[in-house]
Write a protein that holds these residues in place. Structure first.
Motif, PDB file in Angstrom:
ATOM      1  N   VAL A   1       5.565   8.127  16.582  1.00 35.77           N
ATOM      2  CA  VAL A   1       4.760   8.300  17.794  1.00 35.77           C
ATOM      3  C   VAL A   1       3.305   8.022  17.436  1.00 35.77           C
ATOM      4  N   GLY A   2       2.710   7.031  18.092  1.00 41.61           N
ATOM      5  CA  GLY A   2       1.318   6.692  17.793  1.00 41.61           C
ATOM      6  C   GLY A   2       1.176   6.244  16.356  1.00 41.61           C
ATOM      7  N   THR A   3       0.245   6.866  15.662  1.00 42.72           N
ATOM      8  CA  THR A   3      -0.004   6.505  14.262  1.00 42.72           C
ATOM      9  C   THR A   3       0.814   7.339  13.284  1.00 42.72           C
ATOM     10  N   GLU A   4       1.585   8.283  13.787  1.00 36.85           N
ATOM     11  CA  GLU A   4       2.349   9.165  12.894  1.00 36.85           C
ATOM     12  C   GLU A   4       3.812   8.756  12.841  1.00 36.85           C
ATOM     13  N   MET A   5       4.390   8.802  11.632  1.00 35.49           N
ATOM     14  CA  MET A   5       5.808   8.520  11.417  1.00 35.49           C
ATOM     15  C   MET A   5       6.378   9.580  10.485  1.00 35.49           C
ATOM     16  N   ARG A   6       7.514  10.128  10.874  1.00 35.57           N
ATOM     17  CA  ARG A   6       8.150  11.200  10.107  1.00 35.57           C
ATOM     18  C   ARG A   6       9.529  10.741   9.642  1.00 35.57           C
ATOM     19  N   LEU A   7       9.818  11.022   8.369  1.00 33.15           N
ATOM     20  CA  LEU A   7      11.104  10.634   7.795  1.00 33.15           C
ATOM     21  C   LEU A   7      12.060  11.828   7.794  1.00 33.15           C
ATOM     22  N   PHE A   8      13.310  11.549   8.196  1.00 36.88           N
ATOM     23  CA  PHE A   8      14.378  12.555   8.175  1.00 36.88           C
ATOM     24  C   PHE A   8      15.572  11.977   7.413  1.00 36.88           C
ATOM     25  N   LEU A   9      16.218  12.820   6.651  1.00 37.56           N
ATOM     26  CA  LEU A   9      17.467  12.458   5.981  1.00 37.56           C
ATOM     27  C   LEU A   9      18.508  13.499   6.337  1.00 37.56           C
ATOM     28  N   ASN A  10      19.619  13.032   6.904  1.00 35.96           N
ATOM     29  CA  ASN A  10      20.683  13.942   7.366  1.00 35.96           C
ATOM     30  C   ASN A  10      20.139  15.003   8.306  1.00 35.96           C
ATOM     31  N   GLY A  11      19.170  14.602   9.135  1.00 40.98           N
ATOM     32  CA  GLY A  11      18.599  15.510  10.119  1.00 40.98           C
ATOM     33  C   GLY A  11      17.544  16.444   9.575  1.00 40.98           C
ATOM     34  N   ARG A  12      17.231  16.377   8.286  1.00 35.15           N
ATOM     35  CA  ARG A  12      16.253  17.281   7.685  1.00 35.15           C
ATOM     36  C   ARG A  12      14.945  16.546   7.428  1.00 35.15           C
TER      37      ARG A  12
ATOM     38  N   GLU B   1       0.854  -1.182   0.000  1.00 35.45           N
ATOM     39  CA  GLU B   1       0.000   0.000   0.000  1.00 35.45           C
ATOM     40  C   GLU B   1       0.896   1.240   0.000  1.00 35.45           C
ATOM     41  N   LEU B   2       0.731   2.094  -0.988  1.00 35.83           N
ATOM     42  CA  LEU B   2       1.529   3.312  -1.093  1.00 35.83           C
ATOM     43  C   LEU B   2       0.974   4.363  -0.133  1.00 35.83           C
ATOM     44  N   LEU B   3       1.798   4.782   0.821  1.00 35.40           N
ATOM     45  CA  LEU B   3       1.389   5.787   1.794  1.00 35.40           C
ATOM     46  C   LEU B   3       1.934   7.177   1.461  1.00 35.40           C
ATOM     47  N   GLN B   4       3.064   7.240   0.797  1.00 29.94           N
ATOM     48  CA  GLN B   4       3.623   8.503   0.330  1.00 29.94           C
ATOM     49  C   GLN B   4       4.220   8.269  -1.051  1.00 29.94           C
ATOM     50  N   LYS B   5       3.637   8.917  -2.063  1.00 36.47           N
ATOM     51  CA  LYS B   5       4.161   8.760  -3.415  1.00 36.47           C
ATOM     52  C   LYS B   5       5.574   9.333  -3.486  1.00 36.47           C
ATOM     53  N   PRO B   6       6.391   8.880  -4.433  1.00 35.97           N
ATOM     54  CA  PRO B   6       7.786   9.343  -4.518  1.00 35.97           C
ATOM     55  C   PRO B   6       7.886  10.864  -4.647  1.00 35.97           C
ATOM     56  N   LEU B   7       8.785  11.411  -3.842  1.00 32.86           N
ATOM     57  CA  LEU B   7       9.069  12.845  -3.847  1.00 32.86           C
ATOM     58  C   LEU B   7      10.564  13.052  -4.080  1.00 32.86           C
ATOM     59  N   PRO B   8      10.949  14.088  -4.808  1.00 34.40           N
ATOM     60  CA  PRO B   8      12.383  14.357  -4.977  1.00 34.40           C
ATOM     61  C   PRO B   8      12.986  14.920  -3.697  1.00 34.40           C
ATOM     62  N   SER B   9      14.213  14.541  -3.406  1.00 29.94           N
ATOM     63  CA  SER B   9      14.914  15.031  -2.218  1.00 29.94           C
ATOM     64  C   SER B   9      16.384  15.243  -2.543  1.00 29.94           C
ATOM     65  N   GLY B  10      16.893  16.402  -2.177  1.00 32.60           N
ATOM     66  CA  GLY B  10      18.309  16.690  -2.370  1.00 32.60           C
ATOM     67  C   GLY B  10      19.206  15.987  -1.386  1.00 32.60           C
ATOM     68  N   ASP B  11      18.608  15.323  -0.380  1.00 28.80           N
ATOM     69  CA  ASP B  11      19.407  14.601   0.612  1.00 28.80           C
ATOM     70  C   ASP B  11      19.677  13.158   0.211  1.00 28.80           C
ATOM     71  N   VAL B  12      19.020  12.685  -0.825  1.00 34.61           N
ATOM     72  CA  VAL B  12      19.258  11.325  -1.296  1.00 34.61           C
ATOM     73  C   VAL B  12      20.518  11.308  -2.162  1.00 34.61           C
ATOM     74  N   PRO B  13      21.480  10.448  -1.872  1.00 31.03           N
ATOM     75  CA  PRO B  13      22.672  10.379  -2.728  1.00 31.03           C
ATOM     76  C   PRO B  13      22.287  10.062  -4.166  1.00 31.03           C
TER      77      PRO B  13
END
Length: 269
Positions: A209-220, A183-195
């Motif tokens: 936390v709970g039902t929420e999850m947040r993604l960070f790359l290099n602290g951003r 199941e796709l929860l977040q469609k692909p997004l461009p990120s300058g932090d991805v090598p």
């Protein structure tokens, strides 16, 4: 008679002298007509040279009032004590295996995953079940291109988990995997932090936390998802070869922090 004759002779000489003088003058005039004239060179008076303004005068701008924005809220609230640190020195803590198609091995404090074309492989950490936390792990792709991907598995077990993926074309996404379905929860997004391909290095973090999850790359901060299906589980990593070439990625330096945070109540319309 003699004097008359003399007079005529004088007059004749005088006439001949005048005639010779006239003929010489006529020849000189003709010569001047046939001579090539010297060309006239026209010279213009040069125009005054323009003076270059090296430092032209400019209008002094009036002071401008810039908009003041509120500071960005803390996207990782409640970080607390360190719960787990894993330097990948113990092979028994992770799924490791090897075959002609893929392998997972720990060496030099790194978990090295490799997969041949079209192969997807995961490795889960043993003896771990957490619910609310902030986890970080370092990923180093050494062979990866185009739509090949790698990343972290959250609240995982052997058949179900959340998957945060980084594609080697610079995209990030999130999915829920359950017994082979996706199941796709977040469609692909461009990120300058991805090598951009390999080699590269990125620090992947997930605040859950709970039902929420947040993604960070290099602290951003990258994005967040909400899904109530899985509220606890272990952590894992994965790689996926989407093309005709193998993929190799190593993972290291896993840390997990406790979260001391209560989400604000959701307002009901």
């Amino acid at each position: 008679m003699k004097s008359c004759h003399q007079t005529r002779m004088i007059f004749l000489r005088f006439f001949i002298l005048i005639l010779i003088t006239g003929i010489g003058s006529s020849c000189a005039f003709v010569d001047n007509l046939n001579a090539i004239p010297r060309p006239i060179i026209w010279t213009e008076t040069p125009l005054p040279t323009a003076t270059i303004a090296w430092f032209p005068a400019s209008v002094t701008p009036s002071p401008q009032a810039f908009s003041t924005y509120a500071p960005t809220p803390e996207m990782r609230p409640g970080l607390s004590a360190m719960l787990v640190t894993d330097d990948f020195s113990k092979k028994s803590l992770w799924d490791i295996a090897a075959s002609d198609q893929a392998s997972a091995a720990i060496d030099n404090n790194r978990l090295n995953l490799s997969a041949q074309s079209g192969i997807y492989i995961i490795s889960l950490r043993h003896d771990l079940s957490v619910d609310d936390y902030y986890a970080e792990i370092t990923a180093r792709p050494s062979l990866c291109r185009a739509d090949d991907s790698y990343g972290i598995l959250v609240r995982a077990n052997a058949v179900a988990y959340y998957r945060f993926g980084l594609s080697c074309n610079g995209m990030v996404s999130a999915e829920r995997i359950s017994v082979g379905t996706r199941e796709l929860l977040q469609k692909p997004l461009p990120s300058g932090d991805v090598p951009p391909g390999a080699p590269g290095e990125v620090r992947i973090g997930v605040w859950a936390v709970g039902t929420e999850m947040r993604l960070f790359l290099n602290g951003r901060y990258q994005f967040s998802i909400n899904n109530p299906n899985y509220l606890n589980g272990t952590l894992g990593v994965f790689i996926n070869s989407a093309g005709d070439n193998p993929v190799i990625v190593s993972f290291s330096d896993l840390t997990i922090q406790e979260i001391d945070y209560v989400p604000p109540p959701t307002s009901t319309p």
